[in-house]
Design a protein around this motif. Sequence first.
Motif, short mmCIF file in Angstrom:
data_model
loop_
_atom_site.label_atom_id
_atom_site.label_comp_id
_atom_site.label_asym_id
_atom_site.label_seq_id
_atom_site.Cartn_x
_atom_site.Cartn_y
_atom_site.Cartn_z
N LEU A 33 -25.41 -23.20 -1.58
CA LEU A 33 -25.48 -23.11 -0.13
C LEU A 33 -24.20 -22.53 0.44
CD1 LEU A 33 -27.19 -26.49 0.90
CD2 LEU A 33 -28.18 -24.19 0.97
N VAL A 90 -31.89 -20.18 2.60
CA VAL A 90 -31.32 -21.46 2.19
C VAL A 90 -32.41 -22.46 1.81
CG1 VAL A 90 -29.20 -21.13 3.53
CG2 VAL A 90 -31.15 -22.29 4.58
N ALA A 91 -33.60 -22.33 2.43
CA ALA A 91 -34.71 -23.22 2.07
C ALA A 91 -35.12 -23.01 0.62
CB ALA A 91 -35.89 -22.98 3.00
N VAL A 146 -29.90 -24.50 13.25
CA VAL A 146 -29.01 -25.38 12.49
C VAL A 146 -29.60 -26.79 12.43
CG1 VAL A 146 -26.89 -24.08 12.85
CG2 VAL A 146 -27.56 -25.77 14.54
N PHE A 183 -32.01 -26.62 9.68
CA PHE A 183 -31.22 -26.58 8.45
C PHE A 183 -30.79 -27.99 8.05
CE2 PHE A 183 -26.92 -26.42 6.59
CZ PHE A 183 -27.18 -25.73 5.42
N LEU A 193 -32.65 -18.92 7.30
CA LEU A 193 -33.20 -20.25 7.04
C LEU A 193 -34.11 -20.23 5.82
CD1 LEU A 193 -33.25 -23.15 8.18
CD2 LEU A 193 -35.28 -22.49 9.49
#
Length: 239
Positions: free
Chosen positions: A109, A92-93, A218, A221, A89
């Motif tokens: 991504l 992707v952040a 998720v 996300f 996480l």
Amino acid sequence: MSDTQPEPSSSVPELDEDQVAAWLVAHPDFVARHPEAFEAQAIGHDAQGAASLIERQVARLRQTNRELAARFEELVGTARANEDRVVQLNRVARIMVGATEVDALIAALTDSLQQHFGVDATGVFLEGPARADINRILWLDDASAAHEALTHVRRRGKPICGELTAAQAKALFADGDDDAMFTSAAFIPLGRSEVRGAIVLASRDPQRFTPDMGTLFVELFGALLTATLARLIGDDAVA
């Protein structure tokens, strides 16, 4: 007149077995103080030939220890899995925070999810008319097959993990040569006050996304991606 004498009533109260067991647990020194009570018990031999109460206690303690060890290993495994998810996480952040253009964001991504999250295909879907400057979002209209394939997640408004049918795979990933091979997916809604679309993470592994898996990460996300898309293309697209 009958010579039969009434039997004297017993002065010993009837006790419930659970009460007796609870009392013995609360007084572990009872047998030591009253060995005659232990001698009166009928303690049989088990299949392993255990011949004493001590051996039975030791066997029970060993079993309890095995159960605790197994539980500990389960907790350690869960902690490690959660740590991995936090790392993913965070990864992707960082991509989202640094994004300045939608297509580049989705491409980055997609690469990260394939490399680190075991995802074979990624699709981003939003309501609204197509925008010429954005190629990696599929814009939904009410008549599209993709719109129909996302009905369940749009109605629920929460991430859904589980089977990806061949019809859904075809509708959502029609440009792929092997879309029918995707068998499980995470459907993650996008939108703030209401669902305006979804990002779908698809896998060829039918066990990669299952209905019983946790969805907290998720869901986080999806919230991060919603905020990022609002920043890049405007609040109206994901309001």
